[in-house]
Design an enzyme around this catalytic site. Structure first.
Site: not given
Ligand SMILES: Cc1cc2nc3c(=O)[nH]c(=O)nc-3n(C[C@H](O)[C@H](O)[C@H](O)COP(=O)(O)OP(=O)(O)OC[C@H]3O[C@@H](n4cnc5c(N)ncnc54)[C@H](O)[C@@H]3O)c2cc1C
Ligand SMILES: Cc1ncc(C[n+]2csc(CCOP(=O)(O)OP(=O)(O)O)c2C)c(N)n1
Ligand SMILES: [Mg+2]
Lengths: 163, 580
Positions: B58, B120-121, B170, B488
């Site tokens: 799912e 159940f469920q 249901k 990472m």
């Molecule tokens: C491993 C990892 C590393 C990351 N590193 C970075 C990084 O280096 N840099 C980075 O930027 N992010 C990074 N992120 C992502 C970070 O966690 C956030 O998801 C991201 O920065 C949020 O983006 P955003 O500010 O554009 O907001 P979003 O989450 O895209 O939110 C959108 C915003 O716009 C508003 N909005 C929506 N629709 C409208 C509309 N029609 N008009 C006006 N406003 C609207 C919403 O209210 C909200 O405030 C990383 C994520 C991961 C998993």
């Molecule tokens: C469901 C979930 N569990 C744990 C994490 C924490 N986490 C972030 S990056 C990462 C490693 C990802 O490994 P891989 O897919 O091999 O990517 P790589 O960083 O090696 O490119 C983990 C465990 C996560 N983001 N999501």
């Protein structure tokens, strides 16, 4: 700062859970909360008291406003307003204490709403301060049980929170 | 018209649900059957307008629907059973919620009279999903189903979008209990009225500040993509000649190859983007939420900047960083009005100051830019793999990423010139998102090149969906940047835990090529940089099949730049040995 937030919302199952859930999820505190339907049975009015920095309270009101069931809200503490709370206290009332408790009750314009040979149950209404003061005044007596409704309130004058 | 034409058709709850979806214009729903939804599945069987895609878990259904929404801007639809079906959908609902993605999730529920009896469920899906949905609705009367469906789509897609759950006991779908069916044209709610435009006075203030800036930057985010305003953003930026940076969620809203684009900002943002932010005197934030992965330490955030913040959600404004000029409203009309007001304003952009500013930005661009070392040609550099992919696909593929280092490389080195092409889980960072996301896009855009960029860790979180790809002939390309590590995590362990690799090694990896073949797909392995381009070209040329491309990359590579924890935006590690 203490804020009283008054919320008009759809009288629907789950709406209250959403408000309470919001406070829990985001780590906001609730000092007191009460809710009941209004004259319009499709709407409920919820009043909650919270404490926090203005910035936090602003976030709280923004998030409350985002809840789909919330129709309108107002932070009553932003303007002049009236607030009331109802408290019921059951106290031991025997011997000399019986007269003393009654006197204190009269001073606070409380009402004795239930009597037994050994107890009084007193009802007091007022703002939080008065209700607290009454509790302090009773400190010599033996308090058996306390129940408070939490604060309800509305704005003074013409202002209303309505559709 | 005859009398009969006005007579509403009599349908059961299950039939009304499916008919409502059809009338809403839904073509595909993604799901998995079970006891509580069997009446609904029977209603699906008896029609052919709404097509059901059977996933293998799912969670994948939710990501497919979510990615469809990210690519199209319309809500995706999920159908799962009660209990375990619903709980398996939770991760996907939370993923959509964090990135403000519209989605309608229909969950089965036990019979109304059994609710609360630990039947159940039975799980309390209303309670479970409450913190991770925009709204949820429980059906109490089958006759309400069409209105509830309409409401769910309206809420999911309007304002700040988000997932909506409809929980259906249901007994609300009994085949023999029929109700008059009519699908409402529109919904009006007294308690929900999303803003339609920004406050003109605030926009005027913003325009004044904008035109008087000496060191401006436009910081735009996912809101521009959600609000379908990349045209307006591009026009505004071009007109002003101001530099543009995008968040991870905003990539593609402004063309990645444009001279004015200075890269992604934030934790793994480009050196020039973070430097430009930190030194700016004015930041125009558009549909971006000052996430902690962007701001680094809020107390040290961009000390000289006046902040204009446009967002449809007042709760995003001044949440982390106090805005000087807040504008609550949808980006598209707000930017349009801004453009008009700029036209009418007596103020003009300070070209001289802007010239100096651009000189400075160019210098930052030259000085570093967070470039990787490509001199070491023995090793397969993940950055180079992404650059090669970008070249082969002309920067025009849908890139659906998983989570980890590979995600950051795909964000930094693929150049997105169009919105809705970069599809990834930013807010929740859900490993396992990539493959189902790619499938959701491929299904709806059958002729497009769709690539799942993944790691050997992430892909194994939903690898069972290779079977779904086979069943529905979804020829996605899986590009696995295989470093043999949870890269990472390992990077953090290198930087903060003296390389104590606690559980970041993925032992006993399967032979992905053989595995892909076992599922009935093609698989290729790329081991040396010399064969990269040829083999990748070959793989991308296969358009009728899934190709699993297992690329063995340098396991020691880190993602740079990386902000120094607790520092300002300008405090960055630039490589294993350099720091700003
Ligand atoms: C491993 C990892 C590393 C990351 N590193 C970075 C990084 O280096 N840099 C980075 O930027 N992010 C990074 N992120 C992502 C970070 O966690 C956030 O998801 C991201 O920065 C949020 O983006 P955003 O500010 O554009 O907001 P979003 O989450 O895209 O939110 C959108 C915003 O716009 C508003 N909005 C929506 N629709 C409208 C509309 N029609 N008009 C006006 N406003 C609207 C919403 O209210 C909200 O405030 C990383 C994520 C991961 C998993
Ligand atoms: C469901 C979930 N569990 C744990 C994490 C924490 N986490 C972030 S990056 C990462 C490693 C990802 O490994 P891989 O897919 O091999 O990517 P790589 O960083 O090696 O490119 C983990 C465990 C996560 N983001 N999501
Ligand atoms: Mg890996």
């Amino acid at each position: 700062m203490r804020h009283i937030i008054s919320v008009l919302m759809e009288n629907e199952a789950g709406a209250l859970a959403r408000v309470v859930g919001l406070f829990a999820q985001r780590g906001y505190n609730i000092e007191s909360l009460n809710v009941a339907p209004t004259d319009d049975q499709t709407l409920s009015r919820l009043t909650l008291v919270t404490k926090g920095e203005d910035r936090v309270v602003e976030q709280i009101t923004k998030h409350l406003n985002k809840l789909i069931e919330v129709v309108k809200l107002v932070d009553l503490t932003e303007g002049s307003h009236i607030e009331r709370e109802l408290m019921m206290v059951k106290v031991r009332a025997t011997g000399a204490q019986r007269e003393e408790v009654k006197r204190t009750c009269d001073i606070f314009r409380g009402q004795i709403i239930d009597v037994t040979p050994t107890t009084y149950t007193i009802q007091v209404t007022g703002n939080e301060e008065k209700v607290n003061a009454f509790m302090d005044a009773l400190s010599g007596a033996t308090i058996m049980e306390v129940v408070r409704t939490g604060v309800s309130g509305l704005a003074r004058g013409d202002k209303t929170l309505s559709l | 018209m005859t009398q009969a034409a006005h007579e509403p058709e009599m349908l059961s709850g299950g039939e009304m649900l499916i008919r409502s979806l059809k009338d809403q214009g839904v073509e595909f729903i993604y799901g998995y059957p079970g006891g509580a939804v069997l009446h609904i599945y029977d209603a699906i069987h008896n029609q052919s307008d709404v097509k059901h895609i059977l996933v293998r878990h799912e969670q994948a259904a939710t990501h497919m629907a979510d990615a469809y929404a990210r690519a199209s801007g319309k809500a995706g639809v999920v159908l799962v059973t009660s209990g375990p079906g619903a709980t398996n959908a939770i991760t996907g609902i939370a993923t959509a919620y964090m990135d403000s993605i519209p989605m309608v999730v229909i969950t089965g529920q036990v019979m109304s009279h059994l609710i609360g009896d630990d039947a159940f469920q039975e799980t309390d899906m209303m309670g479970l999903s409450r913190p991770i949905v925009k709204h949820n609705i429980s059906v109490r009367d089958p006759a309400d189903i069409p209105t509830i469906v309409k409401k769910a789509f309206y809420i999911a897609e309007s304002g700040r979008p988000g997932p909506v759950v409809i929980d259906i006991p249901k007994d609300m779908t009994m085949p023999n209990e029929k109700f008059p069916y009519e699908y409402p044209d529109r919904i009006k709610m007294r308690s929900y009225n999303p803003v339609k435009k920004g406050h003109s006075g605030q926009i005027r203030k913003a325009v004044n500040a904008l035109l008087q800036a000496k060191r401006p930057i436009i910081y735009s985010g996912g809101g521009v993509i959600l609000g379908k305003a990349s045209k307006e953003l591009t026009q505004l930026a071009r007109q002003l000649n101001y530099p543009v940076t995008n968040t991870l969620m905003g990539l593609g809203a402004f063309p990645g190859t444009d001279r004015q684009f200075i890269g992604m900002l934030g934790m793994h943002g480009a050196y020039e983007a973070n430097m430009t932010m930190h030194n700016a005197d004015l930041i125009l934030a558009i549909g971006a939420r000052f996430d902690d992965r962007v701001t680094n330490n809020p107390a040290k955030f961009c000390p000289d900047a006046t902040i204009i913040h446009i967002d449809i959600d007042p709760a995003s404004i001044s949440k982390i960083i106090q805005a000087d000029i807040p504008i609550v409203g949808p980006v598209k009309p707000v930017l349009k009005e801004m453009l008009e007001q700029i036209e009418q304003s007596k103020l003009r952009v300070d070209d001289e100051a802007l010239g100096l500013w651009w000189e400075q930005i160019e210098e930052w661009r030259q000085r570093h830019g967070g470039r990787y070392r490509s001199d070491d040609s023995e090793k397969m550099k993940p950055q180079h793999v992404i650059e090669t992919l970008c070249k082969i696909t002309n920067g025009d593929a849908y890139i659906c990423s998983d989570v980890g280092q590979h995600q950051m490389f795909a964000a930094q080195y693929y150049k997105y010139n169009k919105p809705n092409r970069w599809i990834n889980s930013g807010g929740l960072g859900t490993m396992g998102f990539g493959l189902p996301a790619a499938m959701g896009v491929q299904l709806n855009y059958p002729d497009a090149a769709v690539v799942c960029v993944t790691g050997e860790g992430s892909i194994q979180m939903n690898i069972q969906e290779l079977a779904t790809c086979k069943q529905y002939q979804l020829p996605v390309k899986v590009l696995c940047l295989n470093n043999g590590y949870l890269g990472m995590v390992r990077q953090w362990q290198d930087m903060n835990y003296e390389s104590r690799y606690s559980n970041s090694y993925v032992d006993s990896l399967p032979d992905f090529v053989a595995l892909a073949e076992a599922y009935g797909h093609a698989g290729i392995r790329i081991e040396s940089p010399d064969e990269l381009e040829a083999k990748l070209t070959e793989a991308m040329a296969i358009t009728d099949k899934v190709v699993f491309i297992d690329v063995l990359i340098d396991p020691d590579e880190h993602v740079y730049p990386m902000q120094v924890p607790g520092g300002s935006m300008a405090d960055m590690f630039l490589s294993k040995t350099e720091r700003t």
